[in-house]
Scaffold this motif. Structure first.
Motif, PDB file in Angstrom:
ATOM      1  N   PRO A  75       0.848  -1.198   0.000  1.00 10.99           N
ATOM      2  CA  PRO A  75       0.000   0.000   0.000  1.00 10.99           C
ATOM      3  C   PRO A  75       0.879   1.241   0.000  1.00 10.99           C
ATOM      4  O   PRO A  75       1.972   1.242   0.553  1.00 10.99           O
ATOM      5  N   ARG A  76       0.430   2.251  -0.629  1.00 13.00           N
ATOM      6  CA  ARG A  76       1.198   3.500  -0.704  1.00 13.00           C
ATOM      7  C   ARG A  76       1.275   4.120   0.682  1.00 13.00           C
ATOM      8  O   ARG A  76       0.274   4.364   1.327  1.00 13.00           O
ATOM      9  N   TRP A  77       2.485   4.348   1.130  1.00  9.47           N
ATOM     10  CA  TRP A  77       2.706   4.982   2.428  1.00  9.47           C
ATOM     11  C   TRP A  77       2.616   6.482   2.277  1.00  9.47           C
ATOM     12  O   TRP A  77       2.903   7.031   1.221  1.00  9.47           O
ATOM     13  N   HIS A  78       2.288   7.140   3.351  1.00  4.34           N
ATOM     14  CA  HIS A  78       2.296   8.598   3.363  1.00  4.34           C
ATOM     15  C   HIS A  78       3.747   9.050   3.193  1.00  4.34           C
ATOM     16  O   HIS A  78       4.661   8.448   3.754  1.00  4.34           O
ATOM     17  N   PRO A  79       3.996  10.097   2.432  1.00  2.00           N
ATOM     18  CA  PRO A  79       5.374  10.539   2.180  1.00  2.00           C
ATOM     19  C   PRO A  79       6.164  10.925   3.433  1.00  2.00           C
ATOM     20  O   PRO A  79       7.387  10.984   3.388  1.00  2.00           O
ATOM     21  N   ALA A  80       5.504  11.181   4.551  1.00  3.11           N
ATOM     22  CA  ALA A  80       6.236  11.552   5.769  1.00  3.11           C
ATOM     23  C   ALA A  80       6.705  10.346   6.563  1.00  3.11           C
ATOM     24  O   ALA A  80       7.498  10.499   7.496  1.00  3.11           O
ATOM     25  N   VAL A  81       6.269   9.145   6.197  1.00  2.00           N
ATOM     26  CA  VAL A  81       6.623   7.957   6.985  1.00  2.00           C
ATOM     27  C   VAL A  81       8.130   7.725   6.986  1.00  2.00           C
ATOM     28  O   VAL A  81       8.726   7.494   8.046  1.00  2.00           O
TER      29      VAL A  81
END
Length: 138
Positions: A14-20
């Motif tokens: 799943p696409r992670w949030h860019p801040a992860v």
């Protein structure tokens, strides 16, 4: 001839949030700093990684002394940090700025990666090689 099995599109992760990713780097850094705070790398017998190049060849790599430098910085010993690894000490603000930008963009919901041109890459590599040579002959 038998029909092939139906193709199911690969979804991947799943696409992670860019801040992860930058927040994970921060968490790892904080955990490492917390351990290092109470572990004096100037004294033997601690569970700290050794430089593979130094272990095999006895030569200092461009990053050798980085752990001692970080410890000294955390304890306010700026002169000692300078002596541990000058190049890393001078490069640290740039690395921190890159991480800050990465984090800021991630918090804004955007992915970001620095674009370093070939000339700058060669300059960074040449500086690392020159630093390695200089610190091993002096």
């Amino acid at each position: 001839m038998a029909d092939a099995a139906p193709q199911v599109p690969f979804r991947g992760h799943p696409r992670w949030h860019p801040a992860v990713a930058p927040v994970a780097v921060l968490a790892a850094g904080v955990a490492g700093a917390a351990y290092l705070w109470g572990t004096d790398p100037h004294e033997p017998g601690h569970l700290l990684p050794r430089c593979p190049l130094r272990a095999v060849t006895g030569l200092l790599c461009p990053a050798c002394g980085g752990t001692r430098m970080a410890y000294d910085l955390m304890h306010g010993q700026f002169a000692a940090a300078w002596l541990d690894n000058r190049a890393l000490l001078l490069a640290a603000p740039f690395a921190l700025a890159l991480w800050g930008r990465w984090t800021l963009e991630g918090l804004r919901g955007r992915s970001w990666a620095p674009r370093i041109g070939p000339r700058v890459q060669v300059l960074i590599l040449a500086t690392a090689v020159a630093w390695t040579i200089a610190r091993n002959i002096v």
